[in-house]
Write a protein that holds these residues in place. Structure first.
Motif, PDB file in Angstrom:
ATOM      1  N   PRO A  99       0.878  -1.424   0.072  1.00 30.96           N
ATOM      2  CA  PRO A  99      -0.154   0.063  -0.038  1.00 30.96           C
ATOM      3  C   PRO A  99       0.767   1.312  -0.009  1.00 30.96           C
ATOM      4  CG  PRO A  99      -0.806  -1.603   1.394  1.00 30.96           C
ATOM      5  CD  PRO A  99       0.499  -2.256   1.175  1.00 30.96           C
ATOM      6  N   GLN A 113       0.587   5.252   0.475  1.00 28.99           N
ATOM      7  CA  GLN A 113       0.003   6.336   1.065  1.00 28.99           C
ATOM      8  C   GLN A 113       0.479   7.743   0.767  1.00 28.99           C
ATOM      9  OE1 GLN A 113      -3.172   6.265   2.883  1.00 28.99           O
ATOM     10  NE2 GLN A 113      -3.162   8.350   2.266  1.00 28.99           N
ATOM     11  N   HIS A 114      -0.393   8.535   0.022  1.00 28.25           N
ATOM     12  CA  HIS A 114       0.108   9.867   0.002  1.00 28.25           C
ATOM     13  C   HIS A 114      -0.791  10.876   0.947  1.00 28.25           C
ATOM     14  CE1 HIS A 114       1.930   9.655  -4.013  1.00 28.25           C
ATOM     15  NE2 HIS A 114       0.970   8.797  -4.324  1.00 28.25           N
ATOM     16  N   ARG A 135      -7.004   8.484  -0.768  1.00 29.44           N
ATOM     17  CA  ARG A 135      -6.919   7.172  -0.462  1.00 29.44           C
ATOM     18  C   ARG A 135      -5.445   6.532  -0.746  1.00 29.44           C
ATOM     19  NH1 ARG A 135     -12.121   4.337  -2.799  1.00 29.44           N
ATOM     20  NH2 ARG A 135     -11.105   2.625  -1.967  1.00 29.44           N
ATOM     21  N   ALA A 136      -5.151   5.542   0.257  1.00 29.62           N
ATOM     22  CA  ALA A 136      -4.091   4.513  -0.086  1.00 29.62           C
ATOM     23  C   ALA A 136      -4.461   3.823  -1.387  1.00 29.62           C
ATOM     24  CB  ALA A 136      -3.696   3.895   1.192  1.00 29.62           C
ATOM     25  N   TYR A 137      -3.351   3.273  -2.095  1.00 28.12           N
ATOM     26  CA  TYR A 137      -3.562   2.629  -3.398  1.00 28.12           C
ATOM     27  C   TYR A 137      -2.463   1.518  -3.332  1.00 28.12           C
ATOM     28  CZ  TYR A 137      -0.177   5.299  -5.613  1.00 28.12           C
ATOM     29  OH  TYR A 137       0.978   6.020  -5.985  1.00 28.12           O
ATOM     30  N   ARG A 138      -2.851   0.800  -4.172  1.00 29.69           N
ATOM     31  CA  ARG A 138      -1.649  -0.621  -4.782  1.00 29.69           C
ATOM     32  C   ARG A 138      -1.437  -0.261  -6.307  1.00 29.69           C
ATOM     33  NH1 ARG A 138      -0.854  -4.979  -1.310  1.00 29.69           N
ATOM     34  NH2 ARG A 138      -1.971  -4.854   0.520  1.00 29.69           N
ATOM     35  N   ALA A 142      -6.114   0.488  -1.861  1.00 29.47           N
ATOM     36  CA  ALA A 142      -5.262  -0.400  -0.728  1.00 29.47           C
ATOM     37  C   ALA A 142      -5.809  -1.580  -0.327  1.00 29.47           C
ATOM     38  CB  ALA A 142      -4.397   0.379   0.138  1.00 29.47           C
ATOM     39  N   GLU A 143      -7.057  -1.357   0.282  1.00 29.79           N
ATOM     40  CA  GLU A 143      -7.837  -2.490   0.785  1.00 29.79           C
ATOM     41  C   GLU A 143      -8.421  -3.473   0.131  1.00 29.79           C
ATOM     42  OE1 GLU A 143     -10.536   1.157   0.027  1.00 29.79           O
ATOM     43  OE2 GLU A 143      -8.824   0.705   0.774  1.00 29.79           O
TER      44      GLU A 143
END
Length: 83
Positions: free
Chosen positions: A29, A31-32, A36-39, A58-59
């Protein structure tokens, strides 16, 4: 690993279509400070020189990532020349 589970889901969902997938990597993941967090998911096919990338939340579960990999994304396709 997440990649192994994603590949298992790809095989279960789409059978013979996924035999052409050579590799699939899923980033940890990211995070900026905003949003939102992403992959970042990146995959390539056996007979292609280009790789494809897609951002997922990310989730996302491995099943959701597999569905995102096989889904069509409308819009432009940008390719770097292989060589």
């Amino acid at each position: 690993m997440v990649e192994d589970t994603v590949l298992e889901h790809l095989r279960a969902l789409h059978g013979a279509q996924t035999l052409a997938i050579q590799s699939c990597t899923v980033s940890p993941p990211i995070q900026h400070p905003w949003g939102r967090a992403y992959r970042l998911v990146e995959w390539s096919f056996r007979h292609g020189v280009e790789s494809f990338r897609r951002v997922v939340p990310a989730e996302s579960t491995p099943l959701q990532i597999a569905e995102a990999v096989m889904s069509h994304v409308p819009g432009r396709r940008f390719c770097q020349p292989g060589g």
